[in-house]
Design an enzyme around this catalytic site. Structure first.
Site, mmCIF file in Angstrom:
data_model
loop_
_atom_site.group_PDB
_atom_site.id
_atom_site.type_symbol
_atom_site.label_atom_id
_atom_site.label_comp_id
_atom_site.label_asym_id
_atom_site.label_seq_id
_atom_site.Cartn_x
_atom_site.Cartn_y
_atom_site.Cartn_z
ATOM 1 N N GLU A 208 -9.889 13.796 14.803
ATOM 2 C CA GLU A 208 -9.343 13.981 13.459
ATOM 3 C C GLU A 208 -10.081 15.137 12.801
ATOM 4 O OE1 GLU A 208 -8.805 11.047 10.524
ATOM 5 O OE2 GLU A 208 -7.582 9.732 11.787
ATOM 6 N N HIS B 219 0.814 -1.215 0.000
ATOM 7 C CA HIS B 219 0.000 0.000 0.000
ATOM 8 C C HIS B 219 0.847 1.264 0.000
ATOM 9 C CE1 HIS B 219 -3.424 -2.382 -0.129
ATOM 10 N NE2 HIS B 219 -4.276 -1.530 0.402
ATOM 11 N N ASP C 87 -6.262 4.829 10.000
ATOM 12 C CA ASP C 87 -7.677 4.935 9.607
ATOM 13 C C ASP C 87 -8.117 3.672 8.870
ATOM 14 O OD1 ASP C 87 -7.627 7.469 10.596
ATOM 15 O OD2 ASP C 87 -7.394 8.435 8.652
HETATM 16 P P1 FAD Z 1 4.205 -1.797 2.185
HETATM 17 O O1 FAD Z 1 3.736 -0.713 1.309
HETATM 18 O O2 FAD Z 1 4.156 -3.159 1.624
HETATM 19 O O3 FAD Z 1 5.690 -1.485 2.698
HETATM 20 C C1 FAD Z 1 6.045 -0.177 3.124
HETATM 21 C C2 FAD Z 1 7.541 -0.119 3.456
HETATM 22 O O4 FAD Z 1 7.772 -0.884 4.627
HETATM 23 C C3 FAD Z 1 8.440 -0.719 2.385
HETATM 24 O O5 FAD Z 1 9.659 -0.043 2.375
HETATM 25 C C4 FAD Z 1 8.634 -2.149 2.845
HETATM 26 O O6 FAD Z 1 9.833 -2.712 2.362
HETATM 27 C C5 FAD Z 1 8.653 -1.966 4.356
HETATM 28 N N1 FAD Z 1 8.111 -3.124 5.056
HETATM 29 C C6 FAD Z 1 6.940 -3.763 4.845
HETATM 30 N N2 FAD Z 1 6.800 -4.759 5.733
HETATM 31 C C7 FAD Z 1 7.906 -4.729 6.519
HETATM 32 C C8 FAD Z 1 8.355 -5.502 7.612
HETATM 33 N N3 FAD Z 1 7.646 -6.518 8.091
HETATM 34 N N4 FAD Z 1 9.542 -5.197 8.174
HETATM 35 C C9 FAD Z 1 10.281 -4.158 7.714
HETATM 36 N N5 FAD Z 1 9.918 -3.416 6.671
HETATM 37 C C10 FAD Z 1 8.744 -3.692 6.088
HETATM 38 N N6 FAD Z 1 -0.812 5.447 7.215
HETATM 39 C C11 FAD Z 1 -1.092 5.945 8.426
HETATM 40 O O7 FAD Z 1 -0.188 6.186 9.225
HETATM 41 N N7 FAD Z 1 -2.375 6.198 8.806
HETATM 42 C C12 FAD Z 1 -3.432 5.904 8.003
HETATM 43 O O8 FAD Z 1 -4.575 6.130 8.391
HETATM 44 C C13 FAD Z 1 -3.169 5.346 6.726
HETATM 45 N N8 FAD Z 1 -4.173 5.022 5.901
HETATM 46 C C14 FAD Z 1 -3.898 4.497 4.682
HETATM 47 C C15 FAD Z 1 -4.958 4.165 3.824
HETATM 48 C C16 FAD Z 1 -4.712 3.627 2.586
HETATM 49 C C17 FAD Z 1 -5.875 3.264 1.697
HETATM 50 C C18 FAD Z 1 -3.379 3.458 2.158
HETATM 51 C C19 FAD Z 1 -3.087 2.922 0.785
HETATM 52 C C20 FAD Z 1 -2.312 3.790 2.972
HETATM 53 C C21 FAD Z 1 -2.560 4.312 4.241
HETATM 54 N N9 FAD Z 1 -1.530 4.644 5.118
HETATM 55 C C22 FAD Z 1 -1.811 5.151 6.354
HETATM 56 C C23 FAD Z 1 -0.124 4.512 4.715
HETATM 57 C C24 FAD Z 1 0.483 3.202 5.192
HETATM 58 O O9 FAD Z 1 0.880 3.350 6.547
HETATM 59 C C25 FAD Z 1 1.696 2.864 4.349
HETATM 60 O O10 FAD Z 1 1.265 2.606 3.045
HETATM 61 C C26 FAD Z 1 2.501 1.698 4.869
HETATM 62 O O11 FAD Z 1 3.538 1.507 3.959
HETATM 63 C C27 FAD Z 1 1.752 0.415 5.137
HETATM 64 O O12 FAD Z 1 1.435 -0.300 4.008
HETATM 65 P P2 FAD Z 1 1.832 -1.835 3.796
HETATM 66 O O13 FAD Z 1 1.650 -2.649 5.001
HETATM 67 O O14 FAD Z 1 1.118 -2.242 2.568
HETATM 68 O O15 FAD Z 1 3.411 -1.744 3.554
#
Ligand code: FAD
Length: 521
Positions: free
Chosen positions: A266, A87, A153
């Site tokens: 918020e 994401h 969120d």
């Molecule tokens: P990824 O996008 O898969 O990874 C993000 C980064 O973290 C990459 O660099 C990856 O290599 C690294 N990573 C992933 N897993 C691990 C692990 N286990 N150990 C170490 N590194 C790792 N953020 C907020 O703070 N508040 C919100 O309310 C919020 N709402 C969101 C709503 C939507 C619809 C979206 C798309 C994003 C939102 N986000 C929010 C942002 C979100 O926190 C980031 O996208 C975050 O990267 C989490 O997504 P993911 O788990 O898919 O991680």
């Protein structure tokens, strides 16, 4: 050491280079679930960056992850990216021609409940790094009536993904970001070592990995603090025409102690029009409610502001006491008279509220369209000017989705962690432009929206604002150095310590892979 660092700092080509021996790495990982069908790992929610990995590994344990990291370390160029739920917006979880670890393969591992210092201490749950927060919620509430204290969120995000960034929602003013609500982690470092870390044990790795953009290790397990889950939530929205009144009330609410104020604070900006995506219709909480613009003052500007609040309660709470508690707080707010919406929903329904948005967006075809989002933290000292220049001018017609703006407290963020926040005042604001627009030809090209984001960032630099990008993304080393400021040296030292070959999270584009194993002095 200096020569080592020069070699190390990113020149914006951090991706793995293809090497004849890379295929051998894949075959050396026998016994691991591994695939070269990599299409989904080559894209993300942002939908503007694409990158083909060499292979996707579905680890079944930290041992598998350590094996994959060591195998990559033994090559000249291979990198490794943990992918949570993909994401990210700007390819942060990608590894061009490298190994992508699908962390969700471990999402059902070890959910274990316990209490710090025996049964009387703070309760926690140990969860896999690849678990979705939505799953953490469901398990904690249904099995034990407990819940994490600090959320995002949207809960379709992984524990490891948000802990690598911060993890912010309307509870962060009280409990800090999700990174401040974790007491222990298991991390596989870029050296291929599996380390248990906490404030007391291997603390440098613990602090580095929290908000560390995946640069120092892969979080395979996290210990998340819990509180008693409420049964219900009173969910309220009130509307302001003046930014000054909005911020004054929001800042007062986040200053209140637990038990004296709301449990969630918020807010968002919306367009002063009947536009269904950006305007008045986006404010009512329930389909039976209607926004009545007649109540707005005639001198209201192009945008309006909505404070979003929630109070937790239990079934046993007497309705009249609850009403009195709410009225005591809401009665002090100076919103536009009569422009108030409220509903009572279950705690689960409240926390899963964005899932409904996801379902609707999927039906409209805008969930899978590009999302050039911009997330920033802006100091209280600059937020009024930001309102004048950005909300009221550059994006006065909206962004096709929510424009969040609400205050957070720096004192709830741990400066030992790697995440960066503004420092000039205890209060800073999160600003999030969550653009949901159809792909061309129905909507604008993503490049136009990215250019608008860049113009906003440039305005902040030009005006000398105290701000940081949240979920940062930069195209040059100078910008990363500027982002970390006086913490840059600490960031580099941590990288040299925990990921000396710069194998990990290449999609962040901070460091280049060191081509040869080096001895570090
Ligand atoms: P990824 O996008 O898969 O990874 C993000 C980064 O973290 C990459 O660099 C990856 O290599 C690294 N990573 C992933 N897993 C691990 C692990 N286990 N150990 C170490 N590194 C790792 N953020 C907020 O703070 N508040 C919100 O309310 C919020 N709402 C969101 C709503 C939507 C619809 C979206 C798309 C994003 C939102 N986000 C929010 C942002 C979100 O926190 C980031 O996208 C975050 O990267 C989490 O997504 P993911 O788990 O898919 O991680």
């Amino acid at each position: 050491m200096i020569a080592y660092l020069e070699h190390f700092v990113h020149g914006n080509d951090a991706e793995s280079r293809q090497d004849d021996t890379d295929g051998d790495v894949v075959s050396s990982l026998d016994g691991l679930e591994i695939t070269t069908a990599t299409a989904s790992a080559g894209k993300d929610f942002g939908g503007t960056k694409f990158s083909k990995p060499l292979a996707v590994v579905r680890p079944s344990s930290a041992v598998d992850i350590a094996r994959a990291v060591r195998a990559a370390a033994a090559t000249a160029n291979l990198t490794v990216a943990a992918r949570g739920n993909g994401h990210s917006i700007n390819g942060q979880a990608m590894a061009h021609r490298g190994l992508v670890l699908d962390m969700r393969a471990m999402e059902n591992h070890c959910f274990r409940f316990g209490a710090e210092n025996g049964s009387g201490g703070l309760r926690y749950v140990d969860v896999p790094g690849g678990a979705l927060w939505e799953d953490v919620l469901k398990r904690c509430v249904s099995q034990f009536g407990l819940a994490p204290r600090s959320w995002t969120d949207y809960l379709g995000l992984t524990v490891g993904g948000t802990l690598s960034n911060g993890g912010v929602s309307g509870q962060a003013f009280r409990y800090g970001p999700q990174t401040a609500n974790v007491t222990e982690m298991e991390v596989v470092t870029g050296r291929g070592e599996t380390v248990i870390c906490s404030e007391k044990q291997n603390s440098e790795l613990f602090f580095a990995a929290l908000g560390g953009l995946g640069q120092f290790g892969i979080i395979t397990r996290a210990r998340v603090l819990l509180q008693q889950a409420p049964d219900m939530v009173r969910w309220i929205r009130v509307v302001y025409s003046e930014f000054e009144a909005y911020t004054r009330d929001a800042e007062w609410l986040v200053s209140l102690r637990e038990g004296e104020g709301f449990d969630y604070v918020e807010g968002f900006v919306f367009v002063n029009s009947d536009d269904p995506c950006n305007g008045w219709p986006t404010v009512p909480i329930h389909p039976n409610q209607r926004f009545d613009p007649v109540r707005l003052p005639s001198n209201a500007g192009p945008v309006l502001y909505c404070l979003e609040l929630a109070l937790h309660y239990r079934h046993s709470h007497h309705p009249s006491t609850l009403d009195m508690e709410v009225e005591k707080l809401v009665g002090r707010l100076r919103f536009v008279e009569g422009v108030k919406f409220e509903v009572d929903v279950s705690y689960m329904e409240f926390l899963l509220r964005v899932k409904r948005v996801e379902e609707e967006a999927k039906v409209k075809g805008i969930w899978d369209a590009p999302h050039p989002w911009l997330n920033m933290f802006i100091s209280k000292s600059n937020i009024a000017e930001f309102d004048r220049e950005v909300f009221k001018k550059i994006i006065k017609n909206g962004v096709g989705g929510p424009i969040l703006v609400y205050p957070l407290l720096r004192s709830k963020w741990d400066s030992r962690h790697s995440v960066m926040v503004p420092e000039s005042s205890n209060i800073f604001y999160i600003v999030a432009l969550l653009r949901f627009v159809p792909a061309p030809p129905k909507g604008p090209h993503a490049e136009i929206l990215v250019a608008q984001n860049n113009a906003i960032i440039q305005l902040c630099y030009n005006r000398g604002f105290d701000f940081k990008l949240y979920l940062p993304h930069y195209n040059s080393q100078e910008n990363w150095m500027r982002h970390f400021g006086d913490k840059w040296t600490r960031f580099i030292d941590r990288k040299a310590n925990f990921d000396p070959l710069a194998l990990l999270a290449p999609g962040q584009k901070i460091f280049s892979r060191i081509p040869q194993p080096l001895s570090i002095t």
